[in-house]
Enzyme design. Structure first.
Site, PDB file in Angstrom:
ATOM      1  N   THR A   1       0.850  -1.201   0.000  1.00 47.15           N
ATOM      2  CA  THR A   1       0.000   0.000   0.000  1.00 47.15           C
ATOM      3  C   THR A   1       0.881   1.245   0.000  1.00 47.15           C
ATOM      4  OG1 THR A   1      -1.752  -1.211   1.100  1.00 47.15           O
ATOM      5  CG2 THR A   1      -1.870   1.180   1.234  1.00 47.15           C
TER       6      THR A   1
ATOM      7  N   GLN B   1       1.062 -10.277  -5.837  1.00 45.45           N
ATOM      8  CA  GLN B   1       0.712 -11.704  -5.899  1.00 45.45           C
ATOM      9  C   GLN B   1       1.616 -12.468  -6.862  1.00 45.45           C
ATOM     10  OE1 GLN B   1      -1.366 -13.105  -3.822  1.00 45.45           O
ATOM     11  NE2 GLN B   1      -2.413 -11.303  -3.004  1.00 45.45           N
TER      12      GLN B   1
ATOM     13  N   SER C   1       4.917  -6.852  -1.465  1.00 45.42           N
ATOM     14  CA  SER C   1       4.566  -6.951  -0.046  1.00 45.42           C
ATOM     15  C   SER C   1       5.146  -8.237   0.536  1.00 45.42           C
ATOM     16  CB  SER C   1       3.041  -6.972   0.060  1.00 45.42           C
ATOM     17  OG  SER C   1       2.657  -7.170   1.384  1.00 45.42           O
TER      18      SER C   1
ATOM     19  N   CYS D   1      -9.387  -7.409   2.694  1.00 47.30           N
ATOM     20  CA  CYS D   1      -9.850  -6.042   2.994  1.00 47.30           C
ATOM     21  C   CYS D   1     -11.343  -5.898   2.723  1.00 47.30           C
ATOM     22  CB  CYS D   1      -9.132  -4.979   2.177  1.00 47.30           C
ATOM     23  SG  CYS D   1      -7.661  -5.502   1.403  1.00 47.30           S
TER      24      CYS D   1
HETATM   25  N1  PLP Z   1      -1.992  -5.380  -3.978  1.00 43.26           N
HETATM   26  C1  PLP Z   1      -2.446  -6.632  -3.961  1.00 43.26           C
HETATM   27  C2  PLP Z   1      -2.661  -7.361  -5.249  1.00 43.26           C
HETATM   28  C3  PLP Z   1      -2.720  -7.267  -2.751  1.00 43.26           C
HETATM   29  O1  PLP Z   1      -3.176  -8.525  -2.744  1.00 43.26           O
HETATM   30  C4  PLP Z   1      -2.498  -6.549  -1.546  1.00 43.26           C
HETATM   31  C5  PLP Z   1      -2.827  -7.150  -0.239  1.00 43.26           C
HETATM   32  O2  PLP Z   1      -3.957  -7.427   0.069  1.00 43.26           O
HETATM   33  C6  PLP Z   1      -2.020  -5.236  -1.600  1.00 43.26           C
HETATM   34  C7  PLP Z   1      -1.777  -4.689  -2.844  1.00 43.26           C
HETATM   35  C8  PLP Z   1      -1.748  -4.443  -0.354  1.00 43.26           C
HETATM   36  O3  PLP Z   1      -0.583  -4.936   0.255  1.00 43.26           O
HETATM   37  P1  PLP Z   1      -0.135  -4.580   1.754  1.00 43.26           P
HETATM   38  O4  PLP Z   1      -0.972  -5.420   2.647  1.00 43.26           O
HETATM   39  O5  PLP Z   1       1.315  -4.956   1.816  1.00 43.26           O
HETATM   40  O6  PLP Z   1      -0.313  -3.132   1.935  1.00 43.26           O
END
Ligand code: PLP
Length: 507
Positions: free
Chosen positions: A71, A187, A207, A334
């Site tokens: 994020t 992913q 991430s 989320c």
């Molecule tokens: N992008 C994707 C495709 C994700 O699956 C996620 C996590 O749910 C995120 C972004 C956000 O990642 P983070 O939890 O490290 O902020």
């Protein structure tokens, strides 16, 4: 024993990553900005992990910043691209008109685009790139719209369906476009070669916690020459590009995961993962003969399956899986609190019969074969249970009917069956609480005593149970009906739906 099949939401931390984090906290605890021995050792660790990341991601050039997660990486990328656009505008150059993102992108992407677009006063059109039934971007649409775009965001692989994007096709569609290109690699990390440099991708956030590192650590790749504006200013860490003392425990753990990836010995290779997925597909087909796969099996991550059992709601399926100790989800973590059909599946144009019954099953590349075998056995058991159980009695009461019912029958009872922790964490939405102050809180474990009390009410006294999503309240209402009280109801969609309606009304 619980079987965790929600690896796209997060993963456990690999033992060697845990050990590396502990060592970073107990032994190599220096501040990498310090110039004494402890600091120098921490700096060496930091540099080592960055080098490993460069090797694993095949990015010899450009910036590779440690962040708190994807994020943050997305914010930095979007801010950087939009600040560059604003500078162009200030220099009197014409601005492109739009910012584009894939319709199935993680919520962080469109939210960041809207947030920074508004905050920087750019007022560009933020538009979704349509996808087809299989979740593939409409490249012809993109080709035309990208000519007037400032930033294009397309994920490498989808978190809900596992659909793999055609990055070469997207790169070709962007030919001649002035747009910067962000590819969310969350992913895909460790699962797909991203060829970030060859494809001229400008930004790629990652991430740690989706790949066996802890939560709170991530990476952002920024192509050499791409605009970069720090999201945080401060003590000059990360070459002044991302201030704040580094999360050394997280970085050490991520380093151990990246080493494991590079070694090729810890994570199962793609063909093995695909064979496990096929095993799960066969078990699911046997368990639920009406099953439909929302994941296109020929073009998706081998660790992800999204499926529906038309006629059986997501909440009901999750209840069945939960009873067998299977931890699956209805979509992204989320979105889990929303009890609404997944926007990803809706963007793919799937019918309501599929979107309202969708389940995501995702496993990790470090899981062993025994987990798949056990998961298959339990999925078959869930199918058998669904066939044995009678169709559940319909007890849903739409929110629109609640007021009429309660006002017509003032003796009606309204009962919140959530537990105390949940109520404390998510209070009853304000408007609802003000309208129905007489709602009682009786957590589900106290239900038997409550049912005995409610059974004694006159048979036509409405009893409406309420919970977060409407699943547990439906169970309570059915239990009361089974005991002979026909006027038992469950608020459809639960307090989540009430909260969403109140938020929409006040927006
Ligand atoms: N992008 C994707 C495709 C994700 O699956 C996620 C996590 O749910 C995120 C972004 C956000 O990642 P983070 O939890 O490290 O902020």
């Amino acid at each position: 024993m619980e079987l965790y099949l929600d690896a796209n939401a997060t993963t456990p931390v690999l033992p060697q990553a845990r050990a590396a984090a502990l060592a970073a906290m107990a032994e190599e605890y220096g501040n990498p900005s310090s110039t004494h021995g402890s600091g120098l050792r921490a700096r060496a660790l930091l540099d080592r992990v960055r080098d490993t990341a460069r090797r694993v991601l095949a990015v010899p050039t450009g910036e590779l910043l440690f962040t708190s997660g994807a994020t943050e990486g997305i914010q930095t990328a979007v801010l950087s691209a939009l600040v560059a656009l604003r500078q162009r505008e200030a220099a009197g150059q014409a601005l492109p008109r739009r910012l584009l993102y894939g319709a199935t992108e993680h919520k962080a992407v469109p939210s960041a685009l809207r947030h920074w677009n508004a905050l920087l006063g750019l007022d560009l059109d933020v538009q979704a790139i349509p996808v087809d039934r299989e979740g593939r971007h409409d490249l012809a649409w993109l080709r035309t719209q990208a000519q007037d775009a400032g930033l294009v965001c397309t994920m490498a692989a989808n978190n809900e369906t596992g659909v793999v994007s055609d990055l070469d096709g997207i790169a070709a569609a962007l030919a001649g476009s002035p747009a910067l290109w962000l590819v969310d690699g969350v992913q895909a990390l460790g699962k797909l070669p991203l060829k970030l440099v060859e494809r001229r991708i400008d930004y790629a956030p990652f991430s740690g916690h989706k790949l066996y590192a802890p939560k709170g650590i991530g990476l952002l790749y920024v192509r050499e020459g791409a605009p970069l504006t720090p999201l945080q200013a401060g003590g000059g860490q990360e070459g002044g590009l991302r201030a704040g003392t580094e999360n050394m425990a997280g970085i050490a753990a991520l380093g151990a995961v990246l080493e494991a990836l590079a070694s090729g010995t810890v994570f199962a290779p793609a063909p093995v993962l695909e064979a496990r997925r096929q095993q799960l597909v066969a078990a699911l087909r046997e368990a639920f003969p009406g099953i439909v796969f929302n994941t296109p099996l020929g073009n998706s991550l081998p660790t992800t399956l999204n499926f529906s059992v038309p006629g059986v709601a997501t909440a009901r399926l999750l209840e069945l899986f939960d009873a067998e100790g299977l931890r699956l989800s209805g979509g992204s973590a989320c979105g889990a609190a929303q009890a609404q059909p997944s926007p990803v599946l809706q963007a793919m144009g799937l019918p309501a019969a599929q979107t309202t019954s969708a389940i995501r099953l995702s496993f990790g590349a470090a899981d062993d074969a025994a987990l798949t075998d056990e998961a298959c056995a339990r999925l078959r058991a869930c199918g058998a249970r669904l066939r044995e159980e009678p169709e559940p009695v319909e007890v849903d009461l739409p929110i629109e009917s609640l007021g009429g019912l309660l006002r017509a029958m003032p003796q009606a009872r309204l009962i919140d069956v959530r537990d105390a922790d949940e109520r404390a964490a998510e209070p009853v939405p304000a408007g609802f609480a003000a309208e129905w102050p007489a709602m009682r809180a009786v957590p589900l474990p106290s239900l038997p005593a409550l049912l005995a009390e409610l059974r004694a009410l006159p048979a036509d006294t409405p009893v409406v149970f309420v919970c977060r999503s409407g699943a547990r309240s439906a169970r309570a209402a059915r239990a009361l009906r089974q005991q002979g009280h026909a006027a038992a109801w469950s608020l459809a969609g639960g307090l989540d739906r009430v909260a969403a309606a109140e938020a929409a009304a006040s927006a």
